[in-house]
Design a protein around this motif. Structure first.
Motif: not given
Length: 181
Positions: A3-9, A42-46
Motif C-alpha cells: 500500500k505504501a509503495a502504491l501511494l509513493r508511486g 508515509l514516514p518522513e524520511p520516505v
C-alpha cells in the motif's frame, strides 16, 4: 508495504505531472505541501526521499525537454495499428510526459520501481511494448519527426532511452509494423 509503495508511486507521478508548471524556486515548498496533505501514511524520511528524487529529475538538464515549454503531462492516447491478418490492434493509454519539437517527439513513461533496472535487458518487456505502441501511434500523427522513447526511473533518477530496434522487436511480437522513422 504494498500500500505504501502504491501511494509513493502515485505521489511521484502526481509531483512529476504538476511541479513543472511551478516556478523552480517554489517547487520544493509546493511539493512539501502536497506531501503533507497526501502522504501522512508515509514516514518522513520516505517523503523527503521522494521529494529529493522528484526535484533531482526536474533539475537534471538531461530531462529538460520533457519538462520544457510545450511539453505535456498525462496525455491520453488512442489509436489503431494495422496487422497483416487484417485485425487492427487498438491502442489506448496515457503518456506520462510528451514533448513535441519541430523535428522530434519524446515520449516518457515514469516508473517508480525500487531497484530500478540498470540495463535494457533487465527492463520488463511490457514496459518496452507499451512505449513501442505509443511511439507507433504518435509516429503516425507526426510523420517525419524522430521518435524517442524513454523510461524515467524515479528512484535513481535515471532516464533510460528505449532504442528503436527494441521497440521494433516488441511490435513484431505483436504482428505490427513499426512507424516509418
Amino acid at each position: 508495504a504494498c500500500k505504501a509503495a502504491l501511494l509513493r508511486g502515485s505521489l511521484a507521478h502526481r509531483l512529476l505531472q504538476s511541479l513543472p508548471e511551478i516556478a523552480a524556486e517554489a517547487r520544493a515548498a509546493t511539493a512539501r505541501a502536497v506531501l503533507a496533505r497526501n502522504a501522512q501514511a508515509l514516514p518522513e524520511p520516505v517523503r523527503e526521499a521522494l521529494l529529493a528524487e522528484t526535484l533531482a529529475i526536474l533539475d537534471d538538464a538531461r530531462f529538460a525537454p520533457l519538462f520544457g515549454p510545450g511539453s505535456r503531462a498525462e496525455v491520453p492516447i488512442l489509436g489503431r495499428l494495422a496487422r497483416p491478418d487484417g485485425q487492427p490492434l487498438l491502442v489506448s493509454g496515457q503518456v506520462d510526459r510528451l514533448a513535441v519539437t519541430a523535428d522530434a517527439v519524446l515520449i516518457a513513461d515514469f516508473k517508480t520501481n525500487r531497484g530500478a533496472p540498470r540495463t535494457l535487458a533487465e527492463v520488463p518487456p511490457d514496459y518496452v511494448t507499451q512505449l513501442a505502441l505509443y511511439a507507433a501511434v504518435l509516429g503516425r500523427l507526426w510523420p517525419g519527426r524522430r521518435i524517442s522513447t524513454a523510461l524515467v526511473w524515479t528512484e535513481t533518477p535515471e532516464l533510460m532511452e528505449i532504442p528503436a530496434d527494441a521497440r521494433a522487436a516488441a511490435l513484431a511480437r505483436l504482428g505490427v509494423a513499426p512507424a516509418a522513422p
